[in-house]
Motif scaffolding. Sequence first.
Motif, mmCIF file in Angstrom:
data_model
loop_
_atom_site.group_PDB
_atom_site.id
_atom_site.type_symbol
_atom_site.label_atom_id
_atom_site.label_comp_id
_atom_site.label_asym_id
_atom_site.label_seq_id
_atom_site.Cartn_x
_atom_site.Cartn_y
_atom_site.Cartn_z
ATOM 1 N N ASP A 46 -16.255 -80.342 -98.132
ATOM 2 C CA ASP A 46 -17.299 -79.884 -97.221
ATOM 3 C C ASP A 46 -18.450 -80.868 -97.138
ATOM 4 O O ASP A 46 -19.305 -80.759 -96.279
ATOM 5 N N SER A 47 -18.497 -81.806 -98.076
ATOM 6 C CA SER A 47 -19.702 -82.644 -98.113
ATOM 7 C C SER A 47 -19.417 -84.037 -97.588
ATOM 8 O O SER A 47 -19.094 -84.217 -96.421
ATOM 9 N N PHE A 48 -19.493 -85.039 -98.457
ATOM 10 C CA PHE A 48 -19.355 -86.416 -98.013
ATOM 11 C C PHE A 48 -18.371 -87.157 -98.914
ATOM 12 O O PHE A 48 -17.989 -86.667 -99.969
ATOM 13 N N ASP A 108 -23.580 -81.085 -88.924
ATOM 14 C CA ASP A 108 -22.597 -81.205 -87.844
ATOM 15 C C ASP A 108 -21.516 -82.231 -88.229
ATOM 16 O O ASP A 108 -21.741 -83.440 -88.175
ATOM 17 N N LYS A 109 -20.335 -81.735 -88.601
ATOM 18 C CA LYS A 109 -19.273 -82.633 -89.080
ATOM 19 C C LYS A 109 -18.680 -83.477 -87.959
ATOM 20 O O LYS A 109 -17.972 -84.443 -88.233
ATOM 21 N N SER A 110 -18.948 -83.125 -86.714
ATOM 22 C CA SER A 110 -18.449 -83.974 -85.634
ATOM 23 C C SER A 110 -19.322 -85.223 -85.485
ATOM 24 O O SER A 110 -18.864 -86.250 -85.002
ATOM 25 N N ARG A 111 -20.578 -85.125 -85.917
ATOM 26 C CA ARG A 111 -21.465 -86.296 -85.830
ATOM 27 C C ARG A 111 -21.521 -87.056 -87.156
ATOM 28 O O ARG A 111 -21.606 -88.277 -87.174
ATOM 29 N N THR A 143 -27.072 -80.861 -96.490
ATOM 30 C CA THR A 143 -28.366 -81.548 -96.551
ATOM 31 C C THR A 143 -28.840 -81.722 -97.993
ATOM 32 O O THR A 143 -29.486 -82.713 -98.323
ATOM 33 N N ALA A 144 -28.502 -80.751 -98.850
ATOM 34 C CA ALA A 144 -28.933 -80.843 -100.250
ATOM 35 C C ALA A 144 -28.318 -82.055 -100.940
ATOM 36 O O ALA A 144 -28.847 -82.547 -101.938
ATOM 37 N N LYS A 145 -27.197 -82.535 -100.407
ATOM 38 C CA LYS A 145 -26.497 -83.658 -101.052
ATOM 39 C C LYS A 145 -27.009 -85.010 -100.569
ATOM 40 O O LYS A 145 -26.656 -86.051 -101.124
#
Lengths: 222, 230
Positions: free
Chosen positions: B135-137, A108-111, A146-148
């Motif tokens: 898309d990631s961090f 969730d990119k908003s959180r 999540t994999a990252k």
Amino acid sequence: MSQLKKFQVQEARPLPVIILADTSGSMSVDGKIEALNRGLREMISSFSTESRVRAEIQVEVIAFGGNSAEVILGLTSAHQIEGIGNLTAGGMTPLGSALRIANELIEDKSRIPSRAYKPVVVLVSDGHPNDDWEGPFESFVNGERTAKATRFAMAIGSDADMDTLSRFANDPEAPVFLTENARDIHRFFRAVTMSVSARSQSVKPNQSTPLEIPADDEDWEF
Amino acid sequence: MRFQVVGASVKGPAHEQDCQPNQDAVGLANNSKGCFAAVADGLGSRKLSHLGSQRAVKIAHNILKNRSIVDASAMPARLSRAWRHSFKNDFNDYETTCLWAKVNASGKGGVGQVGDGLVLLRQSGRFSVLTTQKDSFGNQTTTLSQTESLTSDTADIQLTLPGDGVLLMTDGISDDLIPEQLEAFFDTIYNHQKRCSKRRMKRWLQAELKNWSTPRHGDDKTIASILKMD
């Protein structure tokens, strides 16, 4: 007066730490749940008093016991956490339910926005998951975001599912931490605390820092 | 046609605190044949990355300085090869990103980036963001040495109208910018440049970067621009 300030985000970059805590019935013996509670409280307290951090450390605690997982502490900045209730042990080991919740949070990119540093996910368990967990597990370890995440795992006792925990842990410098007694839960959380703190103080808090389990401290009692 | 090429780089508070060098680098060039700008961000985990970033902007300039036509899509692989070769392929301690732009005297050229950072463009009055959204961090970057195995953002460009230009910046800046404000950010830079000499513009940029307001920011910050003034 700065003319570019109005274009700058006025919030520190988050560094999320997500704890997946096994609270199944077997955690109620040998002081395990008490050690888990103390380890969690000390970790949050340490995060909240860090002064050199380059990131906003945020913590979420998801307990999995009974019939389903429960968010004990929603994602909150460590310095805003006033306390966390004691986890109580009982029932099944619904890891799949916990992973679903964690998966929804991280994706969730908003959180957890893209400017956040990659999350640290910590799984602590003393048993075998016994809900419908395989699908959520595969989704979690292979998910787009999540994999990252950096994933640490601790296995408590010989009944822990070492195979699953080993597949969960993805930091080459930190294989599954295996312990036979409850006092090591505290040491594990100290190691997680030091690793996250070291990351949060670096220029680029995504850089991996080794999970170094501290020497057994003799003044530790429970 | 008159172009203005300006850049500034400041060491971030974390490197100030630890007495470490600025790991970013900036390279600028401007003559009657055209303009060049590049920024690079050495990876924090590599002990000599400040030298890697400096080498990257120099090599980018060397490759592009005598070309009136820029093949932007071929540049990442070419730059990566030259950069790795310059370290005799022993580049692990020098890893860096690199963002570059080059236009000839008529405003035609190319722009590209390998790794984190941000490229903003205005062409024929139209604003755009070259950089693919992450898309990631934050800070999970591609480096110059990986360019041949990964996709890079590149584009052919033409700066024709006053107000057109290219802004290049490292992630110490771009990760703290409000995404909805990027065009206004570009315009503010341009409007300031209109009123300033090159030297005053550089000092203004340095002061703005030194006084960065995002809480707990720590990273080095580097920006470079090629702007068409009239």
